[in-house]
Design a protein around this motif. Structure first.
Motif, PDB file in Angstrom:
ATOM      1  N   ASN A   4       0.835  -1.192   0.000  1.00 57.82           N
ATOM      2  CA  ASN A   4       0.000   0.000   0.000  1.00 57.82           C
ATOM      3  C   ASN A   4       0.874   1.248   0.000  1.00 57.82           C
ATOM      4  O   ASN A   4       1.374   1.652   1.045  1.00 57.82           O
ATOM      5  CB  ASN A   4      -0.910  -0.017   1.233  1.00 57.82           C
ATOM      6  CG  ASN A   4      -1.868   1.148   1.254  1.00 57.82           C
ATOM      7  OD1 ASN A   4      -1.678   2.139   0.568  1.00 57.82           O
ATOM      8  ND2 ASN A   4      -2.903   1.032   2.053  1.00 57.82           N
ATOM      9  N   PRO A   5       1.067   1.856  -1.182  1.00 54.13           N
ATOM     10  CA  PRO A   5       1.936   3.038  -1.231  1.00 54.13           C
ATOM     11  C   PRO A   5       1.408   4.214  -0.430  1.00 54.13           C
ATOM     12  O   PRO A   5       2.154   5.072  -0.004  1.00 54.13           O
ATOM     13  CB  PRO A   5       2.005   3.368  -2.720  1.00 54.13           C
ATOM     14  CG  PRO A   5       0.821   2.706  -3.333  1.00 54.13           C
ATOM     15  CD  PRO A   5       0.484   1.517  -2.467  1.00 54.13           C
ATOM     16  N   GLY A   6       0.093   4.247  -0.172  1.00 54.25           N
ATOM     17  CA  GLY A   6      -0.471   5.340   0.612  1.00 54.25           C
ATOM     18  C   GLY A   6       0.031   5.364   2.042  1.00 54.25           C
ATOM     19  O   GLY A   6       0.101   6.412   2.671  1.00 54.25           O
ATOM     20  N   LEU A   7       0.401   4.205   2.566  1.00 53.05           N
ATOM     21  CA  LEU A   7       0.940   4.123   3.919  1.00 53.05           C
ATOM     22  C   LEU A   7       2.458   4.039   3.933  1.00 53.05           C
ATOM     23  O   LEU A   7       3.119   4.579   4.811  1.00 53.05           O
ATOM     24  CB  LEU A   7       0.371   2.895   4.636  1.00 53.05           C
ATOM     25  CG  LEU A   7      -1.139   2.848   4.817  1.00 53.05           C
ATOM     26  CD1 LEU A   7      -1.558   1.527   5.430  1.00 53.05           C
ATOM     27  CD2 LEU A   7      -1.613   4.013   5.652  1.00 53.05           C
ATOM     28  N   THR A   8       3.010   3.342   2.974  1.00 53.63           N
ATOM     29  CA  THR A   8       4.439   3.065   2.953  1.00 53.63           C
ATOM     30  C   THR A   8       5.274   4.285   2.592  1.00 53.63           C
ATOM     31  O   THR A   8       6.273   4.568   3.253  1.00 53.63           O
ATOM     32  CB  THR A   8       4.742   1.919   1.966  1.00 53.63           C
ATOM     33  OG1 THR A   8       3.938   0.796   2.333  1.00 53.63           O
ATOM     34  CG2 THR A   8       6.188   1.531   1.996  1.00 53.63           C
ATOM     35  N   GLU A   9       4.885   5.001   1.566  1.00 53.54           N
ATOM     36  CA  GLU A   9       5.694   6.135   1.106  1.00 53.54           C
ATOM     37  C   GLU A   9       5.871   7.214   2.169  1.00 53.54           C
ATOM     38  O   GLU A   9       6.997   7.679   2.383  1.00 53.54           O
ATOM     39  CB  GLU A   9       5.108   6.706  -0.186  1.00 53.54           C
ATOM     40  CG  GLU A   9       5.299   5.768  -1.364  1.00 53.54           C
ATOM     41  CD  GLU A   9       4.628   6.260  -2.629  1.00 53.54           C
ATOM     42  OE1 GLU A   9       4.222   7.439  -2.688  1.00 53.54           O
ATOM     43  OE2 GLU A   9       4.496   5.439  -3.556  1.00 53.54           O
ATOM     44  N   PRO A  10       4.828   7.629   2.885  1.00 59.59           N
ATOM     45  CA  PRO A  10       5.043   8.633   3.940  1.00 59.59           C
ATOM     46  C   PRO A  10       5.970   8.126   5.047  1.00 59.59           C
ATOM     47  O   PRO A  10       6.790   8.881   5.566  1.00 59.59           O
ATOM     48  CB  PRO A  10       3.634   8.897   4.483  1.00 59.59           C
ATOM     49  CG  PRO A  10       2.709   8.492   3.399  1.00 59.59           C
ATOM     50  CD  PRO A  10       3.398   7.363   2.689  1.00 59.59           C
ATOM     51  N   SER A  32       6.136  -5.280   3.204  1.00 61.55           N
ATOM     52  CA  SER A  32       5.501  -4.039   2.744  1.00 61.55           C
ATOM     53  C   SER A  32       6.390  -2.814   2.928  1.00 61.55           C
ATOM     54  O   SER A  32       6.196  -1.798   2.254  1.00 61.55           O
ATOM     55  CB  SER A  32       4.161  -3.819   3.447  1.00 61.55           C
ATOM     56  OG  SER A  32       4.337  -3.717   4.836  1.00 61.55           O
TER      57      SER A  32
END
Length: 86
Positions: A4-10, A32
């Motif tokens: 989930n890039p929405g959680l991982t990137e930040p 992840s």
């Protein structure tokens, strides 16, 4: 493999890693965090106590071609870490 890039990137931004820095991902699960870190060029030791999770991680490592960047390790918090080396 779902990441989930929405959680991982930040989260990865908050780490503020310098290029090429190594990371210990303790409790890595299916990867992840470890997989995106490796895709960004970081060497990752990905440790988890679950052989099933590490099996899923292994599939992700192979799928993304990250064999040279991620080292999976079956290890729990209460294991003797001296036994796995420096």
């Amino acid at each position: 493999m779902y990441v989930n890039p929405g959680l991982t990137e930040p989260f990865i931004k908050l780490l503020a890693l310098e290029p090429g820095e190594s990371v210990l991902d303790m409790g890595c699960g299916a990867g992840s965090i470890a997989i995106p870190l490796a895709q960004a060029g970081h060497s990752v030791i990905a440790a988890d106590f679950s052989s099933a999770m590490l099996g899923t991680l292994d599939a992700g490592i192979e799928y993304y071609g990250l064999e040279d960047l991620i080292t999976p390790l079956e290890l729990a918090w209460d294991d003797d870490w001296d036994l796995v080396g420096p």
